[in-house]
Each structure stands twice: as C-alpha cells, then as structure tokens.
Design an enzyme around this catalytic site. Structure first.
Site, short mmCIF file in Angstrom:
data_model
loop_
_atom_site.label_atom_id
_atom_site.label_comp_id
_atom_site.label_asym_id
_atom_site.label_seq_id
_atom_site.Cartn_x
_atom_site.Cartn_y
_atom_site.Cartn_z
CG ASP A 9 -1.88 1.07 1.35
OD1 ASP A 9 -1.66 2.15 0.76
OD2 ASP A 9 -2.90 0.85 2.01
CB VAL A 32 -3.26 5.92 -5.58
CG1 VAL A 32 -2.16 6.69 -4.89
CG2 VAL A 32 -2.74 4.57 -6.05
CG ASP A 33 -6.49 11.46 -5.43
OD1 ASP A 33 -5.85 12.00 -4.51
OD2 ASP A 33 -7.07 12.11 -6.33
P1 ADP Z 1 -5.24 6.33 -11.96
O1 ADP Z 1 -6.49 7.17 -11.84
O2 ADP Z 1 -4.01 7.16 -12.24
O3 ADP Z 1 -5.42 5.18 -12.88
P2 ADP Z 1 -5.65 4.67 -9.56
O4 ADP Z 1 -5.48 5.14 -8.16
O5 ADP Z 1 -7.03 4.33 -10.02
O6 ADP Z 1 -4.94 5.79 -10.48
O7 ADP Z 1 -4.75 3.38 -9.78
C1 ADP Z 1 -3.37 3.37 -10.02
C2 ADP Z 1 -2.79 2.05 -9.59
O8 ADP Z 1 -2.61 2.02 -8.18
C3 ADP Z 1 -3.63 0.82 -9.91
O9 ADP Z 1 -2.77 -0.20 -10.42
C4 ADP Z 1 -4.21 0.40 -8.56
O10 ADP Z 1 -4.37 -1.01 -8.48
C5 ADP Z 1 -3.13 0.83 -7.62
N1 ADP Z 1 -3.57 1.14 -6.24
C6 ADP Z 1 -4.82 1.38 -5.76
N2 ADP Z 1 -4.80 1.65 -4.44
C7 ADP Z 1 -3.49 1.60 -4.06
C8 ADP Z 1 -2.80 1.77 -2.82
N3 ADP Z 1 -3.45 2.07 -1.68
N4 ADP Z 1 -1.45 1.64 -2.82
C9 ADP Z 1 -0.77 1.34 -3.95
N5 ADP Z 1 -1.36 1.15 -5.14
C10 ADP Z 1 -2.71 1.27 -5.21
#
Ligand code: ADP
Length: 165
Positions: A9, A32-33
């Site tokens: 994470d 992630v956001d």
């Molecule tokens: P984007 O809108 O740029 O595509 P996302 O947040 O939807 O960004 O996803 C980007 C990547 O991060 C995806 O591969 C997702 O599986 C991964 N992801 C989602 N949550 C987390 C987290 N808490 N920590 C690390 N990676 C994550």
C-alpha cells in the site's frame, strides 16, 4: 540509485515522499488518491491541494504529507488511456520525470511511486511499467531510493522482470 519493486500500500511506505496518482483538479478521488487522502487526513490535504490551483496532465506538485509517515506528497497527474495515440506515453513519462524533479526541489532522497494511470485511467499495466522503469532510470536526480509500489501481484512481477533485465 536503487530501484526496488514492493508489493503493498503506497500510504504505508516509509519514504521521504510518496507520489499520488492525482487528477487535474487535485480534488481527491478513488484508488491511490482516496487512500492517500484518508491516511494523510482528508481536510488538511484538501486545503493544501486547493492552494495549488490544479495540475496539468504530465505535471506534478507537492504538499506536506500530514498524517503519513512520508514528509511530502507529490501529486502527479497521469493521462487517461485513449487508445495510445494521443500522447499518453509521453505524458506518463513526464509524470515520473516531473515527480523526480519535484523530489529534488524538496530534497527528498527516497520516493515511492504507485502504478500511475493503470487503475481508473485504464493505462495497460505492462506498457505503464516499462515507461516507469525506463523514465526513472534515465532521469538525472539526487533521489537515492525509488520504490515502485505494486498493489497486485501481476504488477509486482512486471516490475521485478523489468528491473532484473
Ligand atoms: P489512476 O487514476 O491514475 O489510474 P488509480 O489510483 O485508479 O490511479 O490506480 C493506479 C494504480 O494504483 C492501480 O494499479 C491500482 O491497483 C493501484 N492502487 C490502488 N490503491 C493503491 C494503494 N493504496 N497503494 C498502492 N497502489 C494502489
């Protein structure tokens, strides 16, 4: 520079700066956001982001890390995948390059990146991983440790393969 693949994470990484997969409005979102906003403290981070006045696709801007272990959050805006012929690759490379430039301005020596654009924005994982590794390797920077944080096993394996070849 050391580049390591990590499965986990992004919010739990013990680094100077974590990169957020943000949107142009820097308004918070899912993936992630959302995780970064929850872990950092939604209100404080929202207020700091508002002062930045948005961010262009391919660019990156920093805020404090607030409740995170990381001292800073570097908000990078990845491209939405639109088939691959709309400049997506250059924009994604630009995210990694600009994030390292911002890290240098902050004096961050260790930085953790998520797989920018590969979630909600739909960028194919394999191409995105190659761009991440190539761009980080070819960008001159004072950053000493980069962690490529994969949320899933498949992305983790992609990074491992690229880093060992
Ligand atoms: P984007 O809108 O740029 O595509 P996302 O947040 O939807 O960004 O996803 C980007 C990547 O991060 C995806 O591969 C997702 O599986 C991964 N992801 C989602 N949550 C987390 C987290 N808490 N920590 C690390 N990676 C994550």
């Amino acid at each position: 520079m050391d580049i390591d693949a990590v499965r986990g994470d992004i919010t739990a990484q013990n680094v100077d700066a974590v990169v957020n997969a943000a949107n142009q409005a820097l308004a918070g979102g899912g993936g992630v956001d959302g995780a970064i906003h929850r872990a950092a403290g939604h209100r404080e981070l929202q207020e700091a982001c508002q002062k930045l006045g948005g961010c262009e696709t391919g660019d990156a801007k920093a805020t404090p890390g607030f409740g995170l272990q990381a001292r800073w959050i570097i908000h990078a805006v990845g491209p939405r995948w639109r088939g691959g012929d709309k400049g997506e690759a250059d924009l994604l490379a630009s995210c990694y390059r600009r994030s390292l430039e911002v890290a240098d301005e902050l004096g961050a020596k260790s930085v953790a990146f998520p797989a920018i654009s590969t979630g909600i924005y739909g960028y194919p994982s394999e191409e995105a991983a190659r761009i991440a590794v190539d761009t980080i390797m070819s960008t001159p920077t004072q950053v000493e440790v980069v962690k490529l944080v994969a949320f899933d096993e498949a992305t983790y394996r992609l990074y491992e393969e690229l880093l060992s070849s």
